[in-house]
Enzyme design. Sequence first.
Site, PDB file in Angstrom:
ATOM      1  N   LYS A 166       0.834  -1.207   0.000  1.00  9.33           N
ATOM      2  CA  LYS A 166       0.000   0.000   0.000  1.00  9.33           C
ATOM      3  C   LYS A 166       0.866   1.254   0.000  1.00  9.33           C
ATOM      4  O   LYS A 166       0.565   2.233  -0.688  1.00  9.33           O
ATOM      5  CB  LYS A 166      -0.944   0.023   1.206  1.00  9.33           C
ATOM      6  CG  LYS A 166      -1.836   1.252   1.160  1.00  9.33           C
ATOM      7  CD  LYS A 166      -2.786   1.360   2.315  1.00  9.33           C
ATOM      8  CE  LYS A 166      -3.603   2.631   2.113  1.00  9.33           C
ATOM      9  NZ  LYS A 166      -4.244   3.118   3.275  1.00  9.33           N
ATOM     10  N   LYS A 203      -1.317  11.599   5.104  1.00 11.24           N
ATOM     11  CA  LYS A 203      -0.976  10.507   6.021  1.00 11.24           C
ATOM     12  C   LYS A 203      -0.310   9.359   5.268  1.00 11.24           C
ATOM     13  O   LYS A 203       0.709   8.827   5.690  1.00 11.24           O
ATOM     14  CB  LYS A 203      -2.231   9.997   6.738  1.00 11.24           C
ATOM     15  CG  LYS A 203      -1.998   8.733   7.564  1.00 11.24           C
ATOM     16  CD  LYS A 203      -3.256   7.946   7.877  1.00 11.24           C
ATOM     17  CE  LYS A 203      -4.114   7.582   6.722  1.00 11.24           C
ATOM     18  NZ  LYS A 203      -3.864   6.278   6.097  1.00 11.24           N
TER      19      LYS A 203
END
Length: 146
Positions: free
Chosen positions: A22, A91
Amino acid sequence: MEAVSKTIHRVGDTPGMGQTVKACLQSLIGGVFSATFEAAALAAKAGVPGQVLYDVVSTSSGGSIAANTALEKIIDRQFVGTGSQISTMHKDLTISLDLARELGVPLFTATAAMQLFQAGKTKYPEGDNWIVTRVLEEIVGAELKR
């Protein structure tokens, strides 16, 4: 997993490999978004209509789901409430850059993307990813519209 995705990838047997993949994906998406935002600002300054840029990009090798979606949101001036908050990308890029630092891998494009997202998040903390384009448009003094 099937409840949230129709495609499930098994990426390894070691815990954390999914998060690592990811992080790689988010690094790539951050770079695509940033390049799209810059292209939008360049087109706006040059007087290219947003629909023209979208039509060309979306039917060329430069197009992708990420770039096409970003351009649509930009030319429709949809910078808030599209479900893609800038704080999430910020983030995610932080996670990617932290992993790269731990592993000693330079991520030049992701670092530049992070700076653009930081500028967008600082100026428009409630905005979505595409709000970065507004920051660039303010610098160049032109807006890309449909």
